[in-house]
Design an enzyme around this catalytic site. Structure first.
Site, PDB file in Angstrom:
ATOM      1  N   HIS A 197       0.828  -1.208   0.000  1.00  0.00           N
ATOM      2  CA  HIS A 197       0.000   0.000   0.000  1.00  0.00           C
ATOM      3  C   HIS A 197       0.865   1.262   0.000  1.00  0.00           C
ATOM      4  O   HIS A 197       1.956   1.253  -0.566  1.00  0.00           O
ATOM      5  CB  HIS A 197      -1.013  -0.046   1.146  1.00  0.00           C
ATOM      6  CG  HIS A 197      -1.842  -1.286   1.098  1.00  0.00           C
ATOM      7  ND1 HIS A 197      -2.745  -1.545   0.082  1.00  0.00           N
ATOM      8  CD2 HIS A 197      -1.857  -2.396   1.906  1.00  0.00           C
ATOM      9  CE1 HIS A 197      -3.293  -2.731   0.269  1.00  0.00           C
ATOM     10  NE2 HIS A 197      -2.776  -3.278   1.354  1.00  0.00           N
ATOM     11  N   GLU A 229      -1.246   1.017   7.709  1.00  0.00           N
ATOM     12  CA  GLU A 229      -0.515  -0.201   7.351  1.00  0.00           C
ATOM     13  C   GLU A 229       0.877   0.131   6.808  1.00  0.00           C
ATOM     14  O   GLU A 229       1.855  -0.545   7.103  1.00  0.00           O
ATOM     15  CB  GLU A 229      -1.305  -1.015   6.329  1.00  0.00           C
ATOM     16  CG  GLU A 229      -0.645  -2.346   5.989  1.00  0.00           C
ATOM     17  CD  GLU A 229      -1.503  -3.237   5.105  1.00  0.00           C
ATOM     18  OE1 GLU A 229      -0.939  -4.183   4.516  1.00  0.00           O
ATOM     19  OE2 GLU A 229      -2.724  -2.984   5.003  1.00  0.00           O
ATOM     20  N   HIS A 233       3.036  -7.014   4.175  1.00  0.00           N
ATOM     21  CA  HIS A 233       1.733  -6.446   4.546  1.00  0.00           C
ATOM     22  C   HIS A 233       1.431  -6.705   6.019  1.00  0.00           C
ATOM     23  O   HIS A 233       2.074  -7.537   6.670  1.00  0.00           O
ATOM     24  CB  HIS A 233       0.618  -7.082   3.705  1.00  0.00           C
ATOM     25  CG  HIS A 233       0.604  -6.645   2.286  1.00  0.00           C
ATOM     26  ND1 HIS A 233      -0.328  -5.773   1.784  1.00  0.00           N
ATOM     27  CD2 HIS A 233       1.425  -6.958   1.251  1.00  0.00           C
ATOM     28  CE1 HIS A 233      -0.094  -5.562   0.499  1.00  0.00           C
ATOM     29  NE2 HIS A 233       0.978  -6.275   0.149  1.00  0.00           N
ATOM     30  N   GLU A 258       1.643 -11.533   5.434  1.00  0.00           N
ATOM     31  CA  GLU A 258       0.713 -10.764   6.277  1.00  0.00           C
ATOM     32  C   GLU A 258       1.177 -10.976   7.716  1.00  0.00           C
ATOM     33  O   GLU A 258       1.002 -12.046   8.289  1.00  0.00           O
ATOM     34  CB  GLU A 258      -0.720 -11.263   6.095  1.00  0.00           C
ATOM     35  CG  GLU A 258      -1.292 -11.058   4.695  1.00  0.00           C
ATOM     36  CD  GLU A 258      -1.848  -9.658   4.476  1.00  0.00           C
ATOM     37  OE1 GLU A 258      -1.631  -8.784   5.345  1.00  0.00           O
ATOM     38  OE2 GLU A 258      -2.498  -9.439   3.436  1.00  0.00           O
TER      39      GLU A 258
END
Length: 333
Positions: free
Chosen positions: A9, A25, A81, A148
């Protein structure tokens, strides 16, 4: 080995933040990306690059990220992430790592190694290795995985994601998985007796008070300064990306410094600068409203004058244009 590091992102991506707004994030992913770069650069034959904007100013579209990796002919794409379930607080959590839906053999093996190292380092719930049709996994022409590293809509894991120590753990774990997969060898540190570089005894002399930074990447970019490193002798804890971590306590991490800051300033009136950010506005006169076009990362220019415009420094270039003098966006060579 060329490794493209992708901080998921961007600083302005809508959503992608904790329910209370206390963490974006990208704050987590960009920090882990820099720690990972720092660690990987300690290994022989490794080159690293970022697919995101290293200046942390703009969001880089997914297609630009994979295009950049493909054009660079990267061997590996590592996307970092943090996770979210509903965007509301919940008690679920843990770590998972993704490969593309075809489950390529090399990517799957790497994903399992990285996943195991992350669980070992963090102690969080093992959600396993999964497959998904994510753009960065589908459109990259090289082995690609996506991690993640915890949920920011879980209060306990959010607290971890905010901690520098946890970010370092994640970066170290990802690095260990890559090192194990590709049998990477650490560089042999060459030491010099010159006072401006580490001596044979691992000491370093600071000639004047200079900035101390949290990471090697911060020292290189001269951002996120955490302290001043005063004149005197120090032990060398670690070196990465041309930066040096100096400490008063042998074997204990200290602050990262940029050796260039430890040199006497040049008396020359002109000097070179390099664009650090993904794109950088330039101006046709010393006026922040006089935007003309943008330069790209890596372009170099000669500065003929430094001036202050509305309280901020600006460089006049030999080609007649003007750019910001902010070291976050341009590097003095």
């Amino acid at each position: 080995m060329k490794i493209m590091i992708d901080a998921g992102h961007g600083p302005n991506t809508a959503g992608k933040r904790s329910p209370d707004g206390s963490l974006r994030e990208f704050q987590f992913t960009s920090a882990v990306a820099e720690y990972l770069e720092e660690e990987l650069n300690n290994y022989q034959g490794v080159q690293t690059s970022f697919s995101h904007d290293a200046s942390r100013r703009i969001d880089v579209p997914l297609i630009e990220r994979t295009n950049r990796a493909n054009a660079w002919k990267a061997d590996l794409f590592i996307s970092i992430h943090a996770n979210a379930y509903t965007g509301r607080w919940h008690t679920g959590g843990g770590i998972e790592t993704y490969v593309y839906t075809t489950r390529p053999k090399e990517a799957l093996e790497l994903a399992n190694k990285v996943q195991n190292e992350l669980i070992k380092a963090t102690g969080l719930r093992n959600r396993g290795v999964k497959s998904a049709d994510f753009h960065v996994l589908r459109e990259s022409n090289m082995t690609a995985i996506l991690t993640e590293c915890g949920f920011y809509d879980n209060k306990e894991e959010l607290a971890l994601l905010k901690k520098d120590s946890y970010r370092r753990k994640c970066a170290d774990a990802i690095c260990k998985g890559i090192v194990d997969m590709y049998n990477l060898k650490r560089k042999q540190m060459v030491k010099s007796a010159n006072t401006s570089t580490p001596s044979k005894t691992g000491e370093y002399k600071v000639q004047k008070t200079i900035g101390g930074y949290i990471t090697a990447a911060d020292a290189k970019a001269k951002r996120n300064k955490k302290t001043n490193v005063t004149k005197g002798s120090y032990y060398v804890y670690k070196r990465a990306s041309g930066m040096i971590n100096v400490t008063k306590k042998k074997g204990v991490p200290g602050s990262w410094i940029n050796p260039a800051d430890n040199k006497q300033q040049s008396t020359t009136k002109t000097f070179k600068v390099r664009v650090k950010s993904y794109e950088l506005w330039y101006y046709n006169k010393p006026d922040w409203n006089a935007k003309k076009d943008t330069f790209k990362r890596g372009q170099e220019f000669t500065v003929v004058e430094t001036l202050t415009v509305n309280g901020s420094k600006m460089y006049k270039l030999s080609n007649g244009n003007y750019i910001t003098a902010n070291p976050q966006y341009v590097q003095k060579l």
